[in-house]
Design a protein around this motif. Structure first.
Motif, PDB file in Angstrom:
ATOM      1  N   ASP A  80      22.935  44.453  89.276  1.00 13.29           N
ATOM      2  CA  ASP A  80      22.062  43.515  89.339  1.00 13.29           C
ATOM      3  C   ASP A  80      20.920  44.046  90.475  1.00 13.29           C
ATOM      4  N   GLY A  81      21.503  44.299  91.541  1.00 16.08           N
ATOM      5  CA  GLY A  81      20.686  44.484  92.712  1.00 16.08           C
ATOM      6  C   GLY A  81      19.808  45.777  92.475  1.00 16.08           C
ATOM      7  N   ALA A  82      20.329  46.841  91.814  1.00 18.93           N
ATOM      8  CA  ALA A  82      19.638  47.973  91.432  1.00 18.93           C
ATOM      9  C   ALA A  82      18.816  47.774  90.252  1.00 18.93           C
ATOM     10  N   GLU A  83      19.114  47.020  89.293  1.00 17.42           N
ATOM     11  CA  GLU A  83      18.172  46.620  88.124  1.00 17.42           C
ATOM     12  C   GLU A  83      18.644  47.755  87.030  1.00 17.42           C
ATOM     13  N   LEU A  84      20.163  47.704  86.931  1.00 19.36           N
ATOM     14  CA  LEU A  84      20.687  48.699  86.051  1.00 19.36           C
ATOM     15  C   LEU A  84      21.530  48.007  85.155  1.00 19.36           C
ATOM     16  N   PRO A  85      21.727  48.559  83.698  1.00 16.84           N
ATOM     17  CA  PRO A  85      22.955  47.895  82.946  1.00 16.84           C
ATOM     18  C   PRO A  85      24.264  48.012  83.862  1.00 16.84           C
ATOM     19  N   PHE A  86      25.025  47.053  83.529  1.00 17.05           N
ATOM     20  CA  PHE A  86      26.371  47.155  84.292  1.00 17.05           C
ATOM     21  C   PHE A  86      27.304  48.282  83.799  1.00 17.05           C
ATOM     22  N   GLU A  87      27.095  48.688  82.657  1.00 15.00           N
ATOM     23  CA  GLU A  87      27.950  49.769  82.073  1.00 15.00           C
ATOM     24  C   GLU A  87      27.552  51.178  82.935  1.00 15.00           C
ATOM     25  N   GLN A  88      26.391  51.190  83.407  1.00 16.31           N
ATOM     26  CA  GLN A  88      25.713  52.484  84.243  1.00 16.31           C
ATOM     27  C   GLN A  88      26.679  52.330  85.487  1.00 16.31           C
ATOM     28  N   VAL A  89      26.632  51.207  86.162  1.00 18.08           N
ATOM     29  CA  VAL A  89      27.583  51.137  87.331  1.00 18.08           C
ATOM     30  C   VAL A  89      28.969  51.559  87.447  1.00 18.08           C
ATOM     31  N   VAL A  90      29.671  50.945  86.263  1.00 16.53           N
ATOM     32  CA  VAL A  90      31.112  51.291  85.745  1.00 16.53           C
ATOM     33  C   VAL A  90      31.288  52.826  85.660  1.00 16.53           C
ATOM     34  N   MET A  91      30.214  53.494  84.807  1.00 18.13           N
ATOM     35  CA  MET A  91      30.154  54.877  84.796  1.00 18.13           C
ATOM     36  C   MET A  91      30.410  55.695  86.175  1.00 18.13           C
ATOM     37  N   ILE A  92      29.681  55.368  87.021  1.00 21.10           N
ATOM     38  CA  ILE A  92      29.556  55.922  88.306  1.00 21.10           C
ATOM     39  C   ILE A  92      31.082  55.852  88.904  1.00 21.10           C
ATOM     40  N   ASN A  93      31.803  54.708  88.842  1.00 17.70           N
ATOM     41  CA  ASN A  93      33.251  54.391  89.217  1.00 17.70           C
ATOM     42  C   ASN A  93      34.198  54.946  88.278  1.00 17.70           C
ATOM     43  N   ALA A  94      34.022  55.537  87.463  1.00 24.34           N
ATOM     44  CA  ALA A  94      35.244  55.915  86.262  1.00 24.34           C
ATOM     45  C   ALA A  94      34.747  57.188  85.543  1.00 24.34           C
ATOM     46  N   ARG A  95      33.943  57.985  86.404  1.00 22.81           N
ATOM     47  CA  ARG A  95      33.031  59.209  85.678  1.00 22.81           C
ATOM     48  C   ARG A  95      34.108  60.283  85.161  1.00 22.81           C
ATOM     49  N   THR A  96      35.050  60.350  85.928  1.00 29.87           N
ATOM     50  CA  THR A  96      36.237  61.424  85.545  1.00 29.87           C
ATOM     51  C   THR A  96      36.914  61.147  84.052  1.00 29.87           C
ATOM     52  N   GLU A  97      37.269  59.850  84.164  1.00 31.82           N
ATOM     53  CA  GLU A  97      38.053  59.331  82.767  1.00 31.82           C
ATOM     54  C   GLU A  97      37.050  59.064  81.721  1.00 31.82           C
ATOM     55  N   VAL A  98      35.952  58.678  81.887  1.00 32.68           N
ATOM     56  CA  VAL A  98      35.109  58.362  80.751  1.00 32.68           C
ATOM     57  C   VAL A  98      34.437  59.898  80.207  1.00 32.68           C
ATOM     58  N   ILE A  99      34.236  60.757  81.099  1.00 33.56           N
ATOM     59  CA  ILE A  99      33.741  62.000  80.399  1.00 33.56           C
ATOM     60  C   ILE A  99      34.809  62.639  79.519  1.00 33.56           C
ATOM     61  N   ALA A 100      36.260  62.633  80.230  1.00 29.70           N
ATOM     62  CA  ALA A 100      37.270  63.009  79.469  1.00 29.70           C
ATOM     63  C   ALA A 100      37.599  62.583  78.377  1.00 29.70           C
TER      64      ALA A 100
END
Length: 381
Positions: A80-100
């Motif tokens: 909300d603070g960065a005006e981004l979709p929630f999923e994009q912030v989750v992606m920053i925090n779970a990049r290794t697992e999501v990409i795999a």
């Protein structure tokens, strides 16, 4: 291509998890958006753009929420603070697992897709108080990853009402990477790879590191690292200011502990535990062939520096450039991505003294900034 070697931005946040996230996202919106673009762009290249990618990310968000609902609240605040979709912030925090998982689902085991795998390196070391000139534990690491992350990383201080405050060096939009807390607990982590990876779904690594920094007791930090199910292998180096250090070489479903030798604990990006090597296959050699000598070079440099080591001695060891660009301290070079690989930051901590010193792109820059639990950042001469 040139990169900034300016000090990493510092932000101190407080309040509820959502409020802390909102402060993070709004104050550092530009960096958060750049982090999001970096990793969500990788998903696009794997054919998981738009709603297809968001659906995949939400599966990991549910897993994170089960691990700790306050983590999801904080990520919603960042979004909300960065005006981004929630999923994009989750992606920053779970990049290794999501990409795999995206690679697995797309069956994109081509050379091009393999190049998108997340393979951050790192060389870490801990000096116990008995080998320290000041009698204080020293814990440090070089973080090897995408060179452009020198322009997305930050240092975050989190003031908490429900546990110890902590300081973490992390990519903007992330909840933790490495750091230390007011209880004297510190953590760094290193890439590992084994034949057990992605055989199960576990908690994203970034959230495990964050939970460690929330702990008042070292025993609970150990349990967080050793007993939390993971999707992939990882090495996590834990220390306590009172003079304890343990390294955990983690497979997704099992952890193998390593103890210091002669007051030192050093680790790069390969399994060294005999117990681990008797039970699994280390598959990371193709990604990190230099890991074996990086480990040795740092250990030998620290041994040669004597019995009364200082933070400067650890920095000297981590500046080692043998074999460059495949060195302990890596200059930007063409990497395993569409961009450049480098030692993005050198981080040296004294958790007992409450500070962390960080140098951006240390192969190009040797200016450190000190970040503290109690004071504002100070650039060191």
């Amino acid at each position: 291509m040139s990169f900034s070697t300016d000090p990493f931005p510092f932000l101190s946040v407080s309040g509820t998890p959502y409020e802390r996230g909102r402060q993070h996202g709004s104050t550092l919106a530009k960096r958060v958006r750049r982090s999001a673009a970096l990793y969500n762009g990788t998903l696009d290249k794997l054919g998981f753009g738009g709603e297809r990618g968001n659906a995949l990310i939400r599966k990991f968000a549910a897993q994170i929420e089960a691990f700790g609902a306050h983590y999801v609240e904080e990520m919603r605040g960042i979004a909300d603070g960065a005006e981004l979709p929630f999923e994009q912030v989750v992606m920053i925090n779970a990049r290794t697992e999501v990409i795999a998982e995206a690679r697995r689902l797309s069956q994109a085991e081509t050379q091009a897709a393999a190049a998108l795998a997340t393979k951050d390196g790192c060389t870490g070391a801990i000096i116990l108080p008995g080998r320290s000139s000041a009698g204080r534990l020293i814990h440090g690491q070089n973080w090897d990853w995408r060179a452009e992350c020198a322009e997305t990383a930050i240092v975050l201080r989190v003031r908490r009402d429900d546990g110890p405050d902590f300081v973490t060096f992390v990519e903007a939009g992330g909840l933790a990477r490495n750091g230390f807390n007011a209880a004297g607990i510190a953590i760094t982590a290193n890439y590992l790879r084994s034949d057990r990876d992605y055989s199960q779904t576990g908690v994203p690594l970034a959230l495990i590191r964050r939970k460690v920094l929330e702990q008042e007791h070292f025993a609970l930090a150990i349990r967080t690292v050793a007993a939390t199910p993971k999707s992939c292998s990882n090495n996590m180096m834990l220390s306590h200011a009172d003079g304890v250090a343990i390294d955990f070489e983690c497979a997704p479903d099992e952890s193998f502990a390593l103890s210091p030798s002669h007051g030192l604990l050093v680790h790069a990006n390969h399994f060294t535990s005999m117990a681990a090597l008797s039970k699994l296959r280390d598959t990371g050699m193709a990604d990190s062939p230099d890991s074996h000598y990086r480990d040795l070079r740092v250990r030998e440099a620290l041994e040669a520096a004597g019995t009364a080591l200082t933070p400067d001695d650890l920095k000297h060891a981590l500046f080692d450039d043998f074999g460059k660009p495949y060195s302990v301290c890596r200059p930007p070079r063409p990497g395993s991505h569409d961009d450049l690989s480098a030692t993005v930051a050198m981080v040296v901590m004294e958790p007992g003294a409450g500070w962390m010193e960080v140098a951006p792109l240390p192969a190009l820059n040797r200016v450190f900034t000190r970040y503290s639990l109690t004071h504002e950042p100070q650039t060191l001469a």
